[in-house]
Design a protein around this motif. Structure first.
Motif, short mmCIF file in Angstrom:
data_model
loop_
_atom_site.label_atom_id
_atom_site.label_comp_id
_atom_site.label_asym_id
_atom_site.label_seq_id
_atom_site.Cartn_x
_atom_site.Cartn_y
_atom_site.Cartn_z
N ILE A 182 0.87 -1.27 0.16
CA ILE A 182 0.12 -0.50 -0.34
C ILE A 182 0.85 1.01 0.05
O ILE A 182 1.91 1.22 0.81
N THR A 183 0.63 1.39 -0.70
CA THR A 183 1.58 3.87 -0.80
C THR A 183 0.01 4.71 -0.68
O THR A 183 -0.46 4.52 -0.84
N LEU A 184 0.78 5.86 -0.50
CA LEU A 184 -0.05 6.66 -0.38
C LEU A 184 0.81 8.15 -0.74
O LEU A 184 2.00 8.32 -0.83
N LYS A 224 -3.26 16.74 -6.14
CA LYS A 224 -4.09 17.32 -6.63
C LYS A 224 -5.25 17.43 -7.09
O LYS A 224 -6.38 17.83 -6.63
N ARG A 225 -5.43 15.83 -7.48
CA ARG A 225 -6.72 15.28 -7.68
C ARG A 225 -7.39 15.08 -6.10
O ARG A 225 -8.42 15.25 -5.71
N GLY A 226 -6.36 14.37 -4.85
CA GLY A 226 -6.70 14.66 -3.79
C GLY A 226 -6.10 13.72 -2.98
O GLY A 226 -4.83 13.36 -2.79
N VAL A 227 -5.92 13.05 -1.48
CA VAL A 227 -5.50 11.16 -0.97
C VAL A 227 -5.73 10.82 -1.95
O VAL A 227 -6.58 10.00 -2.25
N GLU A 228 -4.35 10.03 -2.42
CA GLU A 228 -4.20 8.40 -3.31
C GLU A 228 -3.63 7.44 -2.79
O GLU A 228 -2.10 7.46 -2.04
N ILE A 229 -4.69 6.24 -2.52
CA ILE A 229 -4.55 4.86 -1.95
C ILE A 229 -4.30 4.18 -2.75
O ILE A 229 -5.73 4.44 -3.55
#
Length: 251
Positions: free
Chosen positions: A125-127, A131-136
């Motif tokens: 899992i990477t975070l 600009k779009r938001g928080v990507e998981i």
């Protein structure tokens, strides 16, 4: 008679010819005028000019300059600093405070980072805060068996944590499936597009079953067409096979 003549001679010897003082005074006057013209042609302020003129007047006439600040010396500016006047300088304009949405997303990302770290999930899992938001980004191995789109039961624990954190905000959520460039080899899916879409839909339905608001959810299948690495090694292919859950910014 001789005594009277001697007195006349003595008076005549005592008289001194002072005619040379006239041209000397003229020269001084001309020099003074020259210096005044040269000084006036330079860039000076009115106070300094008046000060110098008073100095000339004092030297030539012997009069006393009343002002202690007059003269040829350069005096400091009359402008006082804020420390001298006791005034408090205006504060610099502060940076705008983060919006409520930004605070919530930052808190969400921090909690996600702690969960990933505390459970040793950094490899799968990477975070990212984009600009779009928080990507998981979750590698497919944590969610699916190879070539399948049914969620593994072992993935429920992690998905439940993501659902719980997603409920702390009301931002829309995009669920995005990705594959590597190896063609699918089963009858269930015609291409990697179908496989990536089916995997994204499986996650979406799981989120829906946990009472996440339906209107917040959307999905997309990108297939093999948005890789993060070239599909040149097994490790890169594994990284490209993933599902991204993006907590989108509203604006």
């Amino acid at each position: 008679m001789r005594k009277q003549r001697n007195r006349f001679d003595e008076d005549h010897e005592e008289h001194i010819d002072e005619s040379w003082l006239i041209p000397y005074a003229d020269i001084l006057t001309l020099l003074l005028a020259l210096f005044i013209v040269l000084f006036a042609s330079s860039t000076v302020d009115k106070e300094k000019y008046q000060s110098i003129m008073e100095s000339f007047k004092s030297e030539l006439t012997g009069t006393k300059i009343e002002s202690k600040e007059s003269g040829l010396s350069v005096n400091p500016s009359n402008t006082k600093t804020d420390e001298q006047t006791g005034k408090v300088p205006p504060a610099k304009e502060a940076a705008p405070a983060p919006s409520k949405e930004e605070v919530e997303l930052n808190n969400l990302k921090e909690k996600l980072e702690n969960y990933v770290k505390n459970n040793g999930l950094n490899a799968v899992i990477t975070l990212q805060d984009t600009k779009r938001g928080v990507e998981i980004s979750l590698k497919d191995v944590i969610l699916f068996d190879p070539g399948k789109a049914e969620l593994k039961s072992s993935s429920f624990k992690t998905l439940n944590v993501l659902v719980g954190l997603a409920k702390t905000v009301d931002n829309p959520i995009s669920i995005e499936g990705h594959t590597d460039n190896v063609p699918i080899k089963n009858a269930s899916y015609a291409s990697n597009w179908e496989l990536s879409s089916a995997r994204a839909v499986s996650v979406l339905h799981y989120f829906e079953s946990k009472k996440l608001t339906k209107k917040r959810l959307q999905f997309v299948g990108y297939g093999e067409y948005k890789p993060i690495y070239p599909n040149d090694t097994n490790a890169h292919k594994q990284a490209n096979r993933r599902v991204n859950i993006v907590i989108l910014r509203k604006a």
